[in-house]
Design an enzyme around this catalytic site. Structure first.
Site, PDB file in Angstrom:
ATOM      1  N   HIS A  56       1.133  -1.054   0.452  1.00  0.00           N
ATOM      2  CA  HIS A  56       0.053  -0.282  -0.156  1.00  0.00           C
ATOM      3  C   HIS A  56       0.558   1.514   0.091  1.00  0.00           C
ATOM      4  O   HIS A  56       0.183   2.232   0.566  1.00  0.00           O
ATOM      5  CB  HIS A  56      -1.195   0.196   1.306  1.00  0.00           C
ATOM      6  CG  HIS A  56      -1.559  -0.561   0.686  1.00  0.00           C
ATOM      7  ND1 HIS A  56      -3.148  -1.115   0.435  1.00  0.00           N
ATOM      8  CD2 HIS A  56      -2.266  -3.051   2.184  1.00  0.00           C
ATOM      9  CE1 HIS A  56      -4.176  -2.370   0.242  1.00  0.00           C
ATOM     10  NE2 HIS A  56      -2.814  -2.915   1.500  1.00  0.00           N
ATOM     11  N   ASN A 129     -10.240  -2.950   2.676  1.00  0.00           N
ATOM     12  CA  ASN A 129      -9.643  -3.118   0.546  1.00  0.00           C
ATOM     13  C   ASN A 129     -11.387  -2.444   0.124  1.00  0.00           C
ATOM     14  O   ASN A 129     -12.564  -2.745   0.090  1.00  0.00           O
ATOM     15  CB  ASN A 129      -9.523  -4.036   0.221  1.00  0.00           C
ATOM     16  CG  ASN A 129      -8.367  -4.492   1.165  1.00  0.00           C
ATOM     17  OD1 ASN A 129      -7.151  -3.821   0.822  1.00  0.00           O
ATOM     18  ND2 ASN A 129      -7.754  -5.759   1.558  1.00  0.00           N
TER      19      ASN A 129
END
Length: 488
Positions: A56, A129
């Site tokens: 990320h 997510n």
């Protein structure tokens, strides 16, 4: 930006006399070691980049608020959800998973959906997510999975052989891979995608009654996706497309919003449900556990400084408040350690003191010292517990509700190992056009794999999910479906 003239200073506040020329011994030098402004400037510059996130790394963020729209107090005692109309300040960060800090926004990849709620009981982080599921069930496999998504240590190139080898040897990944290879694998913008807590969590009300819960954030902008061809074109023209779109939308007053819903499951149902409710590679049927509206998230303010507010933002599913707790989800259990530990390494032991991460309510504890402790470090107050000097003490009401556990210690999988029903359902739910694109994406991805046995193994999984699905991908690759023989 203010136009008022201000004096340039060193980091310790002393005025700088010359910021254009180094101190030298005569006009031609050499440069003097005593030029402390030069030394400080270069030394700080060398340290301007904290280690980027292992996963990320590329992300965009914004500030906003969460407003409760429905009464859910019969499920949770969390204070920020305690009454309809209540607003809580929050910060959101969206990200890709596998790429580096400078990678393109429009790659085919899950998107991180990390939220920080600044509640009166401390911060609450929901770190999920844009998919309701994940690739693996157990955190012990996470480093291996992420290694396959990163660069090959010899070539320093992305390695499709590693990606598909791991997926084909991990049939639990099929549900998420099918989701990823479909249309929603590349959202058009960060505003046009849903968000999910993905894991199962536990809510407990004021009477001590608990339920299992899953979070859903449904975009009010509607779902919009882009094709692989368009994504590749944008990646070459504007690799920061999603970052720019989110910033511009908020700057222009077009504030993105999401409705938050939850699925609620009675504790006892976990023992009899047809899929293990703690397995993050599975979803709960909406027919069995319908969506219940909770509130609305609105992002209405851009960061003033990307590094201070987006890059230094730290999130962890272990950042909890009373009324919200964890479940036996094995991936979640691993993340409770890994996320906080990553922040201690990347940003520092006192990362919670940074303004973007700091709680809005008063923080009282016995943690002391550590790198970058820029508060008063507890001053002269008592620094241990228990004590006789009036230091902060625990609050019994904040204890998590008990959960009965039993069994022999062992390394075991989930009790229910059906990895094919839900991916097959996902394929069959799609329109013929969506199926065609899904098959083409699988064929394109597997075409880059060198080893035929990896391709055949993955085709075998697809066939078990849905015979038509596996057969179409096999035909696209010019390969047989493993285990099938021709009959005359």
């Amino acid at each position: 930006m203010s136009t008022e003239k201000r004096t340039l200073t060193t980091s310790w506040g002393a005025p700088v006399g010359d910021n254009q020329n180094s101190q030298t011994a005569g006009q031609r030098g050499p440069v003097l070691l005593q030029d402390v402004h030069l030394l400080e400037k270069l030394a700080h510059f060398n340290r301007e980049r904290v280690p980027e996130r292992v996963v990320h790394a590329k992300g965009a963020g914004a500030h906003g608020y969460f407003e409760v729209t429905q009464d859910v107090t019969k499920y949770t005692k969390a204070a920020f959800l305690s009454e309809v109309g209540k607003r809580t300040d929050m910060f959101a960060r969206f990200s890709t998973v596998a790429g580096e800090l400078g990678s393109a926004d429009t790659v085919r990849d899950p998107r991180g959906f990390a939220l920080k709620f600044y509640t009166e009981e401390g911060n609450y982080d929901l770190v999920g997510n844009n998919t309701p599921i994940f690739f693996i069930q157990d955190a012990i496999k996470f480093p291996d999975f992420i290694h396959t998504q990163k660069r090959d240590p010899r070539t320093h190139l992305k390695n499709p052989n590693a990606v598909w080898d791991f997926w084909s040897l991990s049939p639990e990944s099929l549900h998420q891979v099918t989701y990823l290879m479909g249309d929603r694998g590349i959202p058009a913008t960060l505003r046009h995608m849903h968000g999910f807590g993905s894991h199962t969590f536990k809510w407990t009300n004021a009477e001590g009654v608990s339920h299992w819960v899953k979070y859903h954030f449904l975009t009010e902008q509607g779902i919009k996706n882009i094709t692989q061809e368009v994504a590749d074109k944008i990646a070459g023209e504007n690799p920061d497309f999603h970052t720019e779109d989110l910033f511009n939308a908020i700057e222009e007053g077009d504030f993105p919003a999401w409705k938050m819903y939850v699925q609620i499951m009675p504790l006892e149902d976990a023992n009899t449900y047809r899929f293990d409710p703690f397995d993050v590679t599975k979803t709960w049927s909406h027919k069995d556990y319908p969506l219940i509206e909770v509130g609305r998230m609105v992002l209405n303010r851009n960061p003033e400084n990307y590094f201070a507010e987006v890059e230094q933002a730290t999130f962890s599913p272990g950042t909890l408040v009373p009324g919200i707790d964890v479940s036996p989800d094995k991936m979640l259990q691993g993340r409770l350690f890994a996320y906080h530990d990553a922040h201690r390494y990347r940003v520092g032991a006192n990362h919670q003191m940074l303004p973007i991460n700091a709680a809005k309510n008063q923080v009282n504890n016995y943690q002391r010292d550590g790198q970058m402790n820029f508060g008063n470090n507890g001053g002269g107050s008592v620094y241990y517990e228990p004590n006789s000097y009036g230091g902060p003490t625990e609050t019994a009401a904040a204890k998590p509700a008990p959960l009965e556990v039993s069994g022999m210690t062992d390394s075991v999988p989930y009790y229910q190992e059906d990895h094919y029903t839900q991916p097959g359902d996902l394929y069959r739910l799609q329109t013929p056009e969506e199926q065609e694109r899904l098959v083409a994406t699988f064929v394109g991805g597997l075409s880059a794999v060198d080893k035929e046995d990896i391709k055949l193994r993955q085709i075998g999984h697809l066939y078990k999910a849905d015979p038509e699905f596996g057969t179409r991908v096999a035909e696209g690759l010019g390969l047989p479906v493993p285990g099938l023989t021709e009959t005359k």
